[in-house]
Scaffold this motif. Structure first.
Motif, PDB file in Angstrom:
ATOM      1  N   ARG A  95       1.912   3.868   6.189  1.00  0.00           N
ATOM      2  CA  ARG A  95       1.639   3.586   4.912  1.00  0.00           C
ATOM      3  C   ARG A  95       1.422   2.426   4.706  1.00  0.00           C
ATOM      4  O   ARG A  95       1.908   1.301   5.375  1.00  0.00           O
ATOM      5  CB  ARG A  95       2.839   3.943   3.892  1.00  0.00           C
ATOM      6  N   PHE A  96       0.259   1.915   4.137  1.00  0.00           N
ATOM      7  CA  PHE A  96      -0.165   0.539   3.945  1.00  0.00           C
ATOM      8  C   PHE A  96      -0.289   0.166   2.400  1.00  0.00           C
ATOM      9  O   PHE A  96      -0.659   0.914   1.641  1.00  0.00           O
ATOM     10  CB  PHE A  96      -1.437   0.341   4.771  1.00  0.00           C
ATOM     11  N   ASP A  97      -0.338  -1.097   2.207  1.00  0.00           N
ATOM     12  CA  ASP A  97      -0.851  -1.733   1.017  1.00  0.00           C
ATOM     13  C   ASP A  97      -2.195  -2.045   0.739  1.00  0.00           C
ATOM     14  O   ASP A  97      -2.513  -1.772  -0.492  1.00  0.00           O
ATOM     15  CB  ASP A  97       0.213  -3.286   0.563  1.00  0.00           C
ATOM     16  N   VAL A 122      -8.307   6.933   4.545  1.00  0.00           N
ATOM     17  CA  VAL A 122      -7.855   5.684   4.150  1.00  0.00           C
ATOM     18  C   VAL A 122      -6.964   5.822   2.716  1.00  0.00           C
ATOM     19  O   VAL A 122      -5.572   5.289   2.488  1.00  0.00           O
ATOM     20  CB  VAL A 122      -8.888   4.642   3.637  1.00  0.00           C
ATOM     21  N   ARG A 123      -7.355   6.628   1.793  1.00  0.00           N
ATOM     22  CA  ARG A 123      -6.721   6.891   0.707  1.00  0.00           C
ATOM     23  C   ARG A 123      -5.334   7.630   0.942  1.00  0.00           C
ATOM     24  O   ARG A 123      -4.346   7.252   0.370  1.00  0.00           O
ATOM     25  CB  ARG A 123      -7.638   7.767  -0.346  1.00  0.00           C
ATOM     26  N   ALA A 124      -5.152   8.463   2.213  1.00  0.00           N
ATOM     27  CA  ALA A 124      -3.921   9.127   2.591  1.00  0.00           C
ATOM     28  C   ALA A 124      -3.050   8.186   2.882  1.00  0.00           C
ATOM     29  O   ALA A 124      -1.939   8.726   2.793  1.00  0.00           O
ATOM     30  CB  ALA A 124      -4.567  10.203   3.527  1.00  0.00           C
ATOM     31  N   ARG A 125      -3.438   6.945   3.252  1.00  0.00           N
ATOM     32  CA  ARG A 125      -2.512   6.130   3.834  1.00  0.00           C
ATOM     33  C   ARG A 125      -2.085   4.946   2.907  1.00  0.00           C
ATOM     34  O   ARG A 125      -1.255   4.056   3.228  1.00  0.00           O
ATOM     35  CB  ARG A 125      -3.023   5.727   5.134  1.00  0.00           C
ATOM     36  N   LEU A 126      -2.642   4.824   1.531  1.00  0.00           N
ATOM     37  CA  LEU A 126      -2.364   4.157   0.844  1.00  0.00           C
ATOM     38  C   LEU A 126      -1.465   4.634  -0.403  1.00  0.00           C
ATOM     39  O   LEU A 126      -1.760   5.835  -0.927  1.00  0.00           O
ATOM     40  CB  LEU A 126      -3.717   3.632   0.088  1.00  0.00           C
ATOM     41  N   ASP A 127      -0.510   3.785  -0.809  1.00  0.00           N
ATOM     42  CA  ASP A 127       0.121   4.134  -1.973  1.00  0.00           C
ATOM     43  C   ASP A 127      -0.583   3.859  -3.127  1.00  0.00           C
ATOM     44  O   ASP A 127      -1.505   3.199  -3.138  1.00  0.00           O
ATOM     45  CB  ASP A 127       1.689   3.231  -2.071  1.00  0.00           C
ATOM     46  N   ARG A 128      -0.254   4.492  -4.301  1.00  0.00           N
ATOM     47  CA  ARG A 128      -0.773   4.172  -5.688  1.00  0.00           C
ATOM     48  C   ARG A 128      -0.902   2.734  -5.966  1.00  0.00           C
ATOM     49  O   ARG A 128      -0.016   2.218  -5.981  1.00  0.00           O
ATOM     50  CB  ARG A 128      -0.201   5.065  -6.718  1.00  0.00           C
TER      51      ARG A 128
END
Length: 244
Positions: A95-97, A122-128
């Motif tokens: 997970r990434f910022d 990319v979206r799957a590995r970013l938090d909201r």
């Protein structure tokens, strides 16, 4: 597409010489901020930006599909700081910022499917609230018009009395894709290497549509590295997309 820049050991060192400026790095750094974040650098090349971010205290993962590029990244001073991953947007985990894609690497996504898959991964590995930052050349500026042997010729100093003269030549225009070749003549040896590449000049509307379909909300657009507004005459289209 056959791009020897990512495989031929004679050409890999030229990557840093051709990307010696840091105005793009400074632009992205200003938006990343000083607080330590988890960052993934997609298409990290020889790792200049990934190492730079890691030295600032960020936890950085650099991802690139070219083993020769990552060999240089690992060997550079500070190359032990980031985590290096061989592959594309499907290859990294966690997970990434923030996700960044610099050096116009976005233009190597030649099809709608490749672009949308990257956005989804990319979206799957970013938090909201996480951000995806990247740039692409503005198709309205028609950068390829200057990719002629005469207009694009330049000489790079390799040190030790060695130089390389390089120039571009467009081979074909196919919709949004531009196929071109780059000729490299090494001096004084006289050896010549020719690489062929294809880049996509996707329009803003298509990129925005793909980002929203992947779950990104707000997209801020800039037209230059000073943070100027995007206009028809802008050479760059710089996107900062926020995950919903």
């Amino acid at each position: 597409m056959s791009d020897l820049h990512y495989a031929d050991p004679r050409l890999v060192p030229l990557y840093d010489l051709l990307n010696a400026g840091d105005e793009d790095h400074r632009f992205y750094e200003a938006r990343i901020g000083a607080a330590p974040l988890k960052i993934v650098d997609l298409g990290c090349g020889t790792g200049v930006f990934a190492v730079r971010l890691a030295r600032q205290g960020h936890a950085v993962t650099g991802v690139d599909p070219a083993p020769a590029m990552l060999d240089v990244a690992r060997a550079r001073p500070g190359g032990d700081l980031p985590t290096w991953v061989l592959g594309d947007a499907e290859a990294f985990r966690g997970r990434f910022d923030v996700a960044v894609m610099t050096g116009h690497a976005f233009q190597c996504l030649l099809t709608d499917a490749a672009m949308l898959q990257t956005f989804d991964q990319v979206r799957a590995r970013l938090d909201r609230g996480g951000r995806f930052m990247f740039e692409t050349r503005n198709p309205k500026a028609r950068a390829w018009d200057g990719w002629t042997p005469e207009a694009s010729s330049q000489v790079l100093d390799l040190g030790g009395g060695n130089q390389v003269r390089l120039s571009h030549e467009v081979l074909a225009l196919d919709g949004e894709q531009v196929r071109f070749q780059t000729r490299h003549r090494f001096m004084p040896a006289g050896d010549e290497v020719v690489s062929r590449s294809t880049l996509r000049f996707a329009p803003r509307a298509m990129i925005e549509q793909g980002l929203r379909a992947a779950g990104f909300g707000r997209v801020d657009w800039f037209g230059d590295w000073e943070g100027g507004a995007l206009s028809a005459g802008s050479s760059e289209m710089i996107a900062v997309a926020t995950a919903e």
